[in-house]
Design an enzyme around this catalytic site. Structure first.
Site, PDB file in Angstrom:
ATOM      1  N   LYS A  80      16.264  46.428  64.703  1.00  0.00           N
ATOM      2  CA  LYS A  80      15.855  45.751  63.289  1.00  0.00           C
ATOM      3  C   LYS A  80      16.699  44.539  63.374  1.00  0.00           C
ATOM      4  O   LYS A  80      17.988  44.446  63.657  1.00  0.00           O
ATOM      5  CB  LYS A  80      16.285  46.906  62.241  1.00  0.00           C
ATOM      6  CG  LYS A  80      16.177  46.363  60.818  1.00  0.00           C
ATOM      7  CD  LYS A  80      16.907  47.262  59.949  1.00  0.00           C
ATOM      8  CE  LYS A  80      16.713  47.020  58.396  1.00  0.00           C
ATOM      9  NZ  LYS A  80      17.114  47.785  57.521  1.00  0.00           N
ATOM     10  N   SER A 156      13.984  49.255  54.194  1.00  0.00           N
ATOM     11  CA  SER A 156      13.935  48.045  54.788  1.00  0.00           C
ATOM     12  C   SER A 156      13.691  47.997  56.203  1.00  0.00           C
ATOM     13  O   SER A 156      13.637  46.718  56.633  1.00  0.00           O
ATOM     14  CB  SER A 156      15.094  47.364  54.429  1.00  0.00           C
ATOM     15  OG  SER A 156      16.550  47.939  54.975  1.00  0.00           O
ATOM     16  N   SER A 180      16.709  53.170  53.925  1.00  0.00           N
ATOM     17  CA  SER A 180      15.740  52.340  54.830  1.00  0.00           C
ATOM     18  C   SER A 180      15.411  52.575  56.057  1.00  0.00           C
ATOM     19  O   SER A 180      14.387  51.837  56.519  1.00  0.00           O
ATOM     20  CB  SER A 180      16.421  51.025  54.824  1.00  0.00           C
ATOM     21  OG  SER A 180      16.721  50.286  53.616  1.00  0.00           O
TER      22      SER A 180
END
Length: 491
Positions: A80, A156, A180
């Site tokens: 990420k 996220s 997330s």
């Protein structure tokens, strides 16, 4: 025939050991898959094909010598774009972050993966600074759901979820400050674990403080255990890290759930409106646990009604801290929603913050007492399936912020407990497609990461995910004009 990109990390490693195929062949398959699906879902902000192939060649030489570097040698991994990875910028989805280097440091979990021989594919999409539960940003546009790119992948860590679901690497490293990894895991039909806070070292420290965890996003619990055995290695840069676990996470993962006391709460005592299809799928998963010998009862955890205000105080204050250094002109580059919560966060006093900490501690104590009676808690991961991409809240929901539709995720960031999402069903399928995935959440007391993984693995072995087909291999242009092209490595 099954493509190598469709195999789990565990299956790839078995193939390498047997000489059935090589890391180079596997990485080429994954890169081809990534090139095919990424224009449609926008999972990656950067793909480092040359680097990945070079690392795969090094891995192949180690396997030929019979000396792999570690447990994930030759396995394709994505990261990420919140976590540092040396050799390229970490842009965090923000136009306010310069791509200028030097980018010469790995985050702890990235460093441990590198040492263990992982092959890094690239960085995955995130909303700006990971601030919300969907994945879109001013810098990189909108990330679509692997089952239907017009729907959100969640956030996220939405890029990581879409990548894993579609075969663009079996392992991805995400972060979770309010759900997330679990939100996109549920929406995208994959497994994701938020470990106990401090279990996976984190550096630089998140501005969201001790809400933020680092965790694996994979296709099943066995791969997550494999990844945890690597990324939990110590790192002095995180002063709040926990001591290394006594044994590996793969040890005992097949121990089953017989005799465990499990509470099932589908709606937190009727306070959460849950889609009927979601509720039914979660009850079926709980029934599977009971069929495996667990004692499952309906019982609601002590989740109070004042938690959202407390979470907002902590979360919005952290967001304000993220952008504190920006002048007025650069603040105008921010996601408008992020700018709004930063203004709210900057208005809180120290006493407001400490009052939220007090309520957080009280919740932690209450959940500790709850787990004196129950080994695990089962809930929906999300009360519904994925909604329209590119918006923070579902149309007509009445919610004003993403936390309004994530009531099952953020409480367990407040308590720092391990929590995982397991795919357990589909909703809304028909002749035009398979529908959208549903996730069941398993929550354990602090430090019970191995137990959560064990229960999740038992569910997979019992066929909980059999009704969740692999997503169709979406191709073509992304569905929203905001999508920006992937930046080639070195640009």
């Amino acid at each position: 025939m099954t493509e190598l990109s469709d195999l789990t990390a565990t299956q790839l490693l078995a193939g390498y050991a047997a000489g059935s195929f090589s890391p180079v062949e596997a990485v080429r398959s994954v890169l081809e898959r990534t090139e095919r699906i990424d224009p449609a879902v926008n999972a990656f902000v950067r793909i480092d094909a040359d680097q990945a192939l070079a690392q795969a060649e090094e891995s192949e030489r180690r396997w030929h010598r019979g000396r792999p570097a570690g447990p994930v040698d030759g396995v394709p991994v994505s990261v990420k774009d919140i976590l540092l990875q040396r050799g390229g910028p970490t842009l965090r989805g923000s136009l306010t972050v310069s791509a200028d280097g030097p980018w010469d440091e790995d985050a702890p979990a990235v460093a441990r993966l590198r040492e263990a021989g992982a092959v890094f594919l690239g960085k995955t999409t995130t909303p700006e600074f990971g601030w919300k539960g969907v994945t879109d940003s001013p810098r990189h546009g909108v990330t679509g759901n692997p089952y239907d790119p017009s729907r959100t992948a969640g956030g996220s860590s939405g890029g990581s979820a879409a990548a894993v679901a579609l075969g663009a690497g079996p392992l991805s490293l995400g972060t979770d400050g309010g759900g997330s990894v679990r939100i996109p895991g549920s929406f995208s039909g994959i497994f994701a674990l938020k470990p106990t806070y401090g279990r996976v070292p984190h550096y630089p420290a998140s501005p969201f403080g001790t809400l933020a965890h680092v965790g694996p996003m994979t296709r099943d619990a066995l791969d997550a255990a494999l990844m945890m055995d690597v990324v939990c290695g110590p790192d002095h840069r995180d002063w709040s890290q926990l001591a290394p676990p006594a044994g590996g996470f793969r040890e005992g993962i097949g121990g089953g759930v017989a005799g465990l006391r499990i509470a099932c709460s589908v709606s937190f005592g009727g306070r959460v409106a849950v889609d009927p299809a979601v509720a039914a799928a979660v009850r079926r998963a709980a029934g599977l646990l009971a069929g495996l010998g667990a004692q499952v009862v309906e019982a609601d955890p002590p989740i109070g009604t004042d938690l959202l205000e407390s979470f907002h105080t902590l979360w919005f204050s952290g967001a304000a801290r993220v952008v504190q250094h920006l002048d007025g002109a650069r603040r105008q580059l921010l996601d408008p929603g992020l700018r709004e919560i930063c203004e709210l966060g900057a208005a809180y006093s120290a006493l407001d913050y400490l009052a939220a900490v007090d309520r957080r501690m009280a919740l932690g104590q209450a959940m500790g007492a709850f787990h004196d009676d129950y080994d695990l808690l089962v809930t929906p991961t999300m009360p519904s399936t994925a909604f329209e991409a590119g918006v923070e809240v579902p149309a007509g929901s009445g919610d004003t912020r993403w936390t309004g539709w994530t009531p099952f995720s953020y409480p367990f960031n407040l308590t720092q407990q391990p929590a995982a999402t397991v795919p357990c069903g589909m909703a809304g399928g028909g002749p035009d497609g398979p529908g959208l995935p549903i996730g069941v959440q398993l929550v354990g007391p602090r430090h019970s990461d191995s137990l959560v993984l064990r229960a999740a693995h038992a569910l997979f072995e019992a066929g909980v995910a059999d009704s969740v087909p692999r997503p169709p291999l979406v191709t073509g242009a992304a569905h929203r004009a905001g999508r920006r092209p992937v930046t080639p490595a070195g640009s």
